[in-house]
Write a protein that holds these residues in place. Structure first.
Motif, PDB file in Angstrom:
ATOM      1  N   ALA A 239      23.272  15.005 -10.175  1.00 37.02           N
ATOM      2  CA  ALA A 239      21.965  15.676 -10.184  1.00 37.02           C
ATOM      3  C   ALA A 239      20.821  14.695 -10.366  1.00 37.02           C
ATOM      4  O   ALA A 239      20.960  13.679 -11.055  1.00 37.02           O
ATOM      5  CB  ALA A 239      21.932  16.725 -11.297  1.00 37.02           C
ATOM      6  N   ARG A 240      19.686  15.000  -9.725  1.00 31.81           N
ATOM      7  CA  ARG A 240      18.484  14.206  -9.918  1.00 31.81           C
ATOM      8  C   ARG A 240      17.411  14.965 -10.695  1.00 31.81           C
ATOM      9  O   ARG A 240      16.427  14.391 -11.141  1.00 31.81           O
ATOM     10  CB  ARG A 240      17.926  13.771  -8.564  1.00 31.81           C
ATOM     11  CG  ARG A 240      18.725  12.645  -7.904  1.00 31.81           C
ATOM     12  CD  ARG A 240      18.118  12.233  -6.578  1.00 31.81           C
ATOM     13  NE  ARG A 240      16.706  11.876  -6.675  1.00 31.81           N
ATOM     14  CZ  ARG A 240      16.261  10.702  -7.109  1.00 31.81           C
ATOM     15  NH1 ARG A 240      17.123   9.781  -7.482  1.00 31.81           N
ATOM     16  NH2 ARG A 240      14.978  10.452  -7.176  1.00 31.81           N
ATOM     17  N   THR A 241      17.574  16.273 -10.825  1.00 32.77           N
ATOM     18  CA  THR A 241      16.620  17.065 -11.606  1.00 32.77           C
ATOM     19  C   THR A 241      17.393  17.983 -12.554  1.00 32.77           C
ATOM     20  O   THR A 241      18.579  18.261 -12.320  1.00 32.77           O
ATOM     21  CB  THR A 241      15.738  17.954 -10.697  1.00 32.77           C
ATOM     22  OG1 THR A 241      16.598  18.832  -9.966  1.00 32.77           O
ATOM     23  CG2 THR A 241      14.912  17.140  -9.724  1.00 32.77           C
ATOM     24  N   PRO A 242      16.732  18.462 -13.597  1.00 28.87           N
ATOM     25  CA  PRO A 242      17.406  19.352 -14.543  1.00 28.87           C
ATOM     26  C   PRO A 242      17.923  20.613 -13.857  1.00 28.87           C
ATOM     27  O   PRO A 242      19.021  21.092 -14.164  1.00 28.87           O
ATOM     28  CB  PRO A 242      16.307  19.710 -15.544  1.00 28.87           C
ATOM     29  CG  PRO A 242      15.242  18.696 -15.379  1.00 28.87           C
ATOM     30  CD  PRO A 242      15.338  18.171 -13.988  1.00 28.87           C
ATOM     31  N   GLU A 243      17.141  21.157 -12.925  1.00 26.00           N
ATOM     32  CA  GLU A 243      17.533  22.397 -12.234  1.00 26.00           C
ATOM     33  C   GLU A 243      18.805  22.169 -11.428  1.00 26.00           C
ATOM     34  O   GLU A 243      19.720  22.996 -11.432  1.00 26.00           O
ATOM     35  CB  GLU A 243      16.414  22.877 -11.306  1.00 26.00           C
ATOM     36  CG  GLU A 243      15.174  23.382 -12.034  1.00 26.00           C
ATOM     37  CD  GLU A 243      14.303  22.259 -12.573  1.00 26.00           C
ATOM     38  OE1 GLU A 243      14.465  21.108 -12.123  1.00 26.00           O
ATOM     39  OE2 GLU A 243      13.469  22.525 -13.449  1.00 26.00           O
TER      40      GLU A 243
ATOM     41  N   MET B   8      21.075  19.988 -11.997  1.00 30.06           N
ATOM     42  CA  MET B   8      22.206  19.819 -12.905  1.00 30.06           C
ATOM     43  C   MET B   8      22.758  21.178 -13.338  1.00 30.06           C
ATOM     44  O   MET B   8      23.970  21.383 -13.374  1.00 30.06           O
ATOM     45  CB  MET B   8      21.787  18.982 -14.115  1.00 30.06           C
ATOM     46  CG  MET B   8      22.922  18.722 -15.091  1.00 30.06           C
ATOM     47  SD  MET B   8      22.578  17.310 -16.165  1.00 30.06           S
ATOM     48  CE  MET B   8      23.531  17.770 -17.622  1.00 30.06           C
TER      49      MET B   8
END
Lengths: 257, 265
Positions: free
Chosen positions: B207-211, B213
């Motif tokens: 993942a590159r963003t919390p969402e 992930m």
């Protein structure tokens, strides 16, 4: 009316009173720097202003509708949390990409949008924090030792950026720093804090004030000794603090350099 | 369709995976892994009490888990380090729960079913409770997503943005209690924390963003539930632990793959 006005503020942690009788006001467009040794209540003052610490006594009045941009002292992002600069910028306001880009440019770090926060250098990281604080066009910027971990040229450049931001956006700035010699030129007013307001005024006035000297020693900047001023501040006996830690502090200061 | 026990079990597993994924991300980001354990262990005490009082196991487990979670939040930072405090509370709750169960004469309960889950015995009503609870948790987290994320990154930043990090912490605490209560039947008390943490940890590298992930964690959790149940059916292994095994294998594979691609082998 003032953007922020603090009256007779008292902040306590348990039995420990960290701030007492602190009064100050921040006017539109001015840059005010708070200096003071470790444990002098600088961060507590900022925490009280943003509502993170509850005053034990006194009042804090913010101008109605005041927009605050806050740059924290240190922001630790857990390595398990992936986040791009762009997503970080949109943390509280879902602003368009162009706005993010513009804020990054204002903060002096264009083109970082797609990078991971964890890959940024210390200087880039602090500027991204600054850009995030600028994104909703704040009336006042609050910075809590925003140059911690930067070397001297790095923090000098950072403070120059703050001045540029103020010039371009007209926002007021209230910042904490322990590097008076670096922030001097950028500040309109300096408040020397040590549990209470020791002295305040133009940077050159404060730098040569006996209270300031007692706290920081004279080693902080030979050039400052050139300034002359009429110091009309008297230190009441009732304030009940001594300056015995001045030595320890100046040693620490030298060690840091 | 719901007449088939495998279908019901699969739906139950996927429901828990969906609730656990976004919550698990926060548990990992905020380093609350042990917190999940403590809440889950307290649930055994809740089960004993609900059997004694003849109320629903789900309600009993949730109330005690919630009390436990609130107690931990309240006591944190008052003398003991948080991991010490959680160690004391989690294991005492488990011990008191097991002792309380032994007092229940006349009620025969299958303790193993609560410790390791009994997903194959999930009824239609259980399924409704699981999906209802999961929807509530996912809804709560989606609603507060930005605020939770800001509070997780920096408390002062949250205050300066007009948020109250303590309230956001409370929302996580409540979500955790609900998730524990609905997941007991599926993976059991001892393995709930695994469903929270393993899919989230496995998703990190992708993942590159919390969402992203949270989304990937949900997918990994759902795959684990489906594959784990199939594996349990084929190899005749216990269902709950099999789900966790699949999640653990996915975690290991994703990490090995990430490590290989980073080192350019």
């Amino acid at each position: 009316m003032s953007l922020i006005s603090v009256e007779n503020l008292q902040v306590r942690y348990g039995a420990n009173t960290v701030l007492r009788n602190v009064s100050l006001a921040i006017e539109p467009g001015e840059i005010v720097t708070i200096v003071g040794p470790n444990g002098s209540g600088k961060t507590s003052l900022l925490r009280a202003i943003i509502g993170a610490a509850t005053p034990a006594a006194g009042q804090i009045a913010l101008r109605p509708g005041l927009k605050i941009g806050y740059v924290p002292q240190k922001l630790h992002i857990d390595p398990t949390l992936p986040i791009t600069v762009e997503r970080f910028m949109q943390l509280t306001d879902r602003v368009p990409r162009a706005t993010c880009q513009a804020a990054l440019e204002t903060a002096g770090v264009p083109g970082l949008l797609k990078r991971q926060m964890s890959q940024l250098s210390g200087g880039q990281f602090q500027r991204v924090l600054l850009a995030r604080a600028l994104i909703n066009h704040p009336d006042v910027l609050l910075l809590d030792e925003a140059t911690q971990g930067l070397d001297q040229p790095g923090s000098a450049a950072f403070y120059q950026q703050i001045e540029t931001v103020r010039r371009d956006t007209g926002c007021a700035v209230l910042m904490i720093s322990h590097e008076l010699h670096v922030v001097m030129s950028a500040s309109d007013r300096v408040i020397c804090l040590n549990g209470h307001v020791c002295c305040e005024g133009a940077p050159e006035v404060v730098a040569s004030a006996p209270e300031y000297r007692a706290l920081f020693g004279t080693g902080t900047g030979g050039a400052l000794a050139l300034y002359r001023h009429d110091h009309d501040h008297t230190h009441g006996d009732g304030c009940g603090h001594d300056h015995a830690h001045a030595d320890a502090h100046s040693k620490e200061h030298e060690a840091a350099e | 369709m719901l007449d088939d026990f495998m279908t019901r079990a699969t739906l139950a597993g996927v429901g828990v995976a969906f609730a656990a994924a976004p919550l698990g991300c926060f548990v990992v980001w905020r380093r609350m892994a042990y917190f999940g354990d403590a809440t889950a262990h307290a649930a055994i005490l809740g089960i004993a009490l609900s059997l004694a009082l003849q109320i629903s196991v789900f309600a009993g487990a949730m109330v005690v888990a919630l009390i436990m979670a609130l107690m931990v939040t309240h006591l944190a930072g008052r003398g003991y380090a948080i991991d010490t405090l959680l160690g004391v509370l989690a294991h005492s709750a488990l011990a008191f729960g097991l002792v309380a169960v032994s007092f229940l004469s006349g009620v025969r309960i299958d303790l193993m079913a609560y410790l390791f889950g009994d997903i194959l015995a999930v009824s239609r009503l259980d399924l409704m409770v699981i999906w209802g609870g999961a929807a509530l948790v996912v809804g709560l987290i989606l609603w507060r997503w930005s605020a939770l994320l800001t509070s997780t990154l920096n408390e002062e930043l949250a205050y300066a943005s007009g948020l109250n990090p303590k309230r956001e912490q409370l929302i996580l605490t409540i979500s955790l209690a609900i998730t524990v209560a609905v997941a007991i039947k599926v993976v059991g008390v001892l393995l709930i924390a695994a469903m929270l943490i393993i899919p989230a940890a496995a998703a990190r590298g992708l993942a590159r963003t919390p969402e992203a992930m949270a989304g990937i964690a949900a997918a990994i959790g759902a795959i684990s539930a489906v594959a784990g149940l199939q594996g349990a059916y084929v190899f005749d292994t216990p269902a709950g632990p099999s789900i966790v095994c699949v999640a653990a294998i996915l975690f290991a594979c994703l990490n090995l793959w990430g490590w290989r691609s980073r080192s350019g082998v």
